[in-house]
Design a protein around this motif. Structure first.
Motif, PDB file in Angstrom:
ATOM      1  N   LYS A  36     -10.069  -0.808   5.032  1.00 40.95           N
ATOM      2  CA  LYS A  36     -11.611  -0.957   5.244  1.00 40.95           C
ATOM      3  C   LYS A  36     -12.154  -1.465   4.091  1.00 40.95           C
ATOM      4  N   TYR A 114      -6.037  -1.871  -8.942  1.00 37.57           N
ATOM      5  CA  TYR A 114      -6.212  -0.827  -7.722  1.00 37.57           C
ATOM      6  C   TYR A 114      -5.931   0.453  -8.011  1.00 37.57           C
ATOM      7  N   ARG A 124      -2.195   4.411  -0.915  1.00 37.47           N
ATOM      8  CA  ARG A 124      -3.454   4.100  -0.825  1.00 37.47           C
ATOM      9  C   ARG A 124      -3.973   3.142  -1.904  1.00 37.47           C
ATOM     10  N   VAL A 126      -7.153   1.282  -3.660  1.00 35.86           N
ATOM     11  CA  VAL A 126      -8.763   1.276  -3.737  1.00 35.86           C
ATOM     12  C   VAL A 126      -9.208   0.435  -4.927  1.00 35.86           C
ATOM     13  N   LEU A 140     -15.972  -3.060  -1.619  1.00 45.06           N
ATOM     14  CA  LEU A 140     -15.108  -2.000  -1.714  1.00 45.06           C
ATOM     15  C   LEU A 140     -13.807  -2.067  -0.929  1.00 45.06           C
ATOM     16  N   TYR A 141     -12.426  -2.280  -1.230  1.00 44.07           N
ATOM     17  CA  TYR A 141     -11.522  -2.316  -0.463  1.00 44.07           C
ATOM     18  C   TYR A 141     -10.705  -0.977  -0.681  1.00 44.07           C
ATOM     19  N   ASP A 142     -10.442  -0.606   0.658  1.00 40.81           N
ATOM     20  CA  ASP A 142      -9.531   0.600   0.576  1.00 40.81           C
ATOM     21  C   ASP A 142      -8.598   0.503   1.577  1.00 40.81           C
ATOM     22  N   TRP A 144      -4.030   0.621   2.962  1.00 37.17           N
ATOM     23  CA  TRP A 144      -2.983   1.552   2.901  1.00 37.17           C
ATOM     24  C   TRP A 144      -1.765   0.665   3.213  1.00 37.17           C
TER      25      TRP A 144
END
Length: 150
Positions: A36, A114, A124, A126, A140-142, A144
């Protein structure tokens, strides 16, 4: 009483250091499973754009196979990008290092940090990135990833 305080302090230090990611667990090949991205000021305009690829939707949303990244024990990494037709689109190579619960990736094209978090069998990632390539690390990178090879 002093022994009790020192014991609690010692336990607190152990608990804090357990947030660090074990280098040996990271070494191997990982595959993206979901992401996301919230792109603020999308392409330098007053607009916010979202990109979401939930588990099982990576190929449909991004139009490529899930990215595979291998972390080598000597501190190098290689990310491989593959098209839906299984043809290699390109690779990104560089160096990685851990700093507590953060992974720092450096290549000729970027230098990103990250925050890592273990969740079940997934890791994860982020970070603030320049996803929309507008010159600002304001997206904003999220994401998996799951380990596919030790």
């Amino acid at each position: 009483m002093m022994k009790y305080v020192l014991c609690l302090l010692g336990l607190g230090l152990v608990a804090c250091s357990s947030a660090d990611i074990n280098k040996e667990l990271l070494i191997g090949t990982w595959k993206n499973t979901a992401l996301k991205v919230k792109m603020n000021t999308f392409q330098n305009q007053e607009a916010t754009k979202w990109l979401t690829a939930q588990r099982g939707q990576w190929e449909a949303v991004l139009q490529i196979k899930p990215i595979e990244t291998t972390y080598f024990s000597d501190g190098r990494f290689q990310s491989t990008y593959t098209g839906l037709d299984n043809k290699r689109l390109g690779t990104e190579e560089g160096y990685w290092k851990l700093n507590g619960d953060s992974l720092i990736l450096s290549s000729d094209n970027y230098n990103n940090s990250y925050k890592l978090e273990w969740t079940g069998n997934e890791l994860r990632f982020v970070a603030w990135l320049d996803w929309d390539q507008d010159g600002n690390k304001d997206d904003l990178y999220d994401g998996w990833q799951v380990k596919v090879e030790p």
